[in-house]
Scaffold this active site. Structure first.
Site, PDB file in Angstrom:
ATOM      1  N   ASP A 107       7.442  -2.114  -4.564  1.00 41.95           N
ATOM      2  CA  ASP A 107       6.968  -1.108  -5.500  1.00 41.95           C
ATOM      3  C   ASP A 107       5.446  -0.979  -5.340  1.00 41.95           C
ATOM      4  OD1 ASP A 107       6.893   0.602  -7.806  1.00 41.95           O
ATOM      5  OD2 ASP A 107       6.237  -1.129  -8.970  1.00 41.95           O
TER       6      ASP A 107
ATOM      7  N   ASP B 238       2.938   0.920  -7.955  1.00 42.83           N
ATOM      8  CA  ASP B 238       2.163   0.816  -9.190  1.00 42.83           C
ATOM      9  C   ASP B 238       2.421  -0.513  -9.897  1.00 42.83           C
ATOM     10  OD1 ASP B 238       1.479   3.339  -8.507  1.00 42.83           O
ATOM     11  OD2 ASP B 238       2.297   4.331 -10.273  1.00 42.83           O
TER      12      ASP B 238
END
Length: 407
Positions: free
Chosen positions: A187, A189
């Site tokens: 991922d 963020d």
């Protein structure tokens, strides 16, 4: 013929030539090396040598068992070491079931934490076969080789102890598959970078508070991600596309991100990012870090202004899992040899699909679902879960002239 063993244990200050000298002494007797283990901590050596022999006692140029002991004792005295010898039988150890690697991360790592973890292992009827330090800064990482445990039971026990002691504990099965994790999917963020890109954009649009509230609801799993994304993006309508360059300059990598990517690329891993964020920002990360694959949403721009919409299929929770599988297929890597790393509810499907799912400074729902959780703020700590010690990372960086290890 009866097989007997001798265990020779030497302790004391380390110095060059110790191991050579002891084995030279043993070469004068008809013994066979069955096992060797050596560790040095702050200049103090512990060397254990297990040898086997047939019959009641080894004979040869040095005479009887007593002569071997005398020769080893004399060599140890010359080297300034203490020595112990014990006899036994059957040098072939029976392989115990439930062989596991247990990785402990602490910043700092307190003795009480190790006591609690060791106690849980013992209570589960398991045995600690080996302990090794993988890192001493910025976090302390200790790896234990354990046998005789049910992995699911021990994982639950150690998770409870980790929570009590405020440390991270990962439990993985021992075997070749642990060394074969060849695709990392991460991922972006609050994982690869600090913070949320959409909130950086929202700050420029003057709607940060509202966007942050919706983001938090989505990451906790209280709100459908696709719907939350549309609601947040709609608030960005009218922003100039020049904002992308400003936000790129504001993005801050998580500490250890460069080291993680650089090290795994050296080992021929493939690296992918998959984000509910936006290609206008992730494309720069791909170029900067040399990432192999990426998937993210794209903000629609018309006449130089954001329209408040995204184009194409939204990369949501299910989309992230599909991306992981697609990247694995493109790289010809089995799903079992993938690692997924994330922090929010929209990462749950890819974490479940991967061979190893890691929750990184994650929401509680993600920590509960992942194979293991890392709660220290250093992304390169994930290297230790793959059995890669910090010293080897630093040596490789030094050879390549890299001076920012840990960044």
């Amino acid at each position: 013929m009866n097989q007997r063993t001798l265990l020779i244990t030497l302790t004391g200050p380390d110095r060059p030539g110790v191991t050579s000298r002891i084995f030279s002494v043993l070469s004068g007797f008809p013994v066979v090396v069955a096992d060797v283990e050596q560790v040095v901590i702050r200049g103090r050596l512990t060397l254990g040598i297990l040898v086997s022999y047939a019959g009641e006692a080894p004979t040869g140029t040095g005479g009887t068992l007593g002569a071997l002991w005398t020769a080893v004792e004399r060599a140890a005295e010359d080297l300034g070491l203490q020595v112990e010898l014990s006899t036994g039988s059957d040098p072939k150890e029976r392989r115990r079931r439930g062989r596991l690697h247990i990785t402990v991360l602490g910043a700092p790592l307190q003795p009480a934490a190790m006591a609690g973890i060791a106690g849980r292992i013992a209570a589960a009827g398991a045995n600690i076969d080996r302990i090794e330090r993988l890192s001493n800064y910025p976090v302390t990482c200790i790896e234990l080789a354990v046998s005789g445990a049910d992995p699911d039971t021990l994982r639950a026990e150690l998770a409870a102890e980790a929570h009590t002691q405020q440390v991270d504990v990962a439990v993985q099965r021992t075997g070749l598959h642990r060394r074969a994790k060849r695709l990392i999917v991460m991922d972006v963020d609050s994982t690869l970078i600090q913070g949320e890109v959409i909130e950086l954009l929202a700050a420029h649009a003057g709607c940060l508070e509202e966007v942050a509230r919706v983001t938090e609801e989505a990451m906790r799993g209280e709100l459908d991600f696709a719907e939350s994304l549309r609601r947040r993006v709609a608030l960005l309508e009218g922003l100039s596309e020049e904002v992308f360059e400003k936000v790129r300059e504001e993005v801050v990598l998580t500490p250890g991100a460069r080291t993680l990517v650089r090290t795994l690329k050296r080992l021929d891993y493939r690296f992918a990012i998959v984000s509910g964020g936006f290609t206008q920002l992730t494309d720069a990360l791909v170029k900067d870090l040399g990432i192999d694959y990426s998937a993210a949403n794209t903000l629609e721009v018309v006449d130089g202004k954001l329209t408040g919409r995204v184009t194409g299929e939204i990369v949501d929770r299910a989309g992230k899992a599909r991306a992981l599988k697609r990247f694995a297929e493109e790289a010809a890597i089995p799903i079992s040899q993938t690692v997924a790393i994330g922090d929010g509810a929209n990462d749950l499907d890819m974490i479940a699909a991967a061979g190893l799912g890691i929750a990184f400074n994650a929401k509680p729902v993600v920590r509960r679902a992942a194979d293991t959780a890392v709660n220290v703020p250093y992304l390169d700590s994930i290297l230790y879960l793959l059995g890669i010690p910090r010293a080897e990372v630093e040596d490789a960086d030094a050879e390549d002239g890299v001076t920012l290890t840990g960044h």
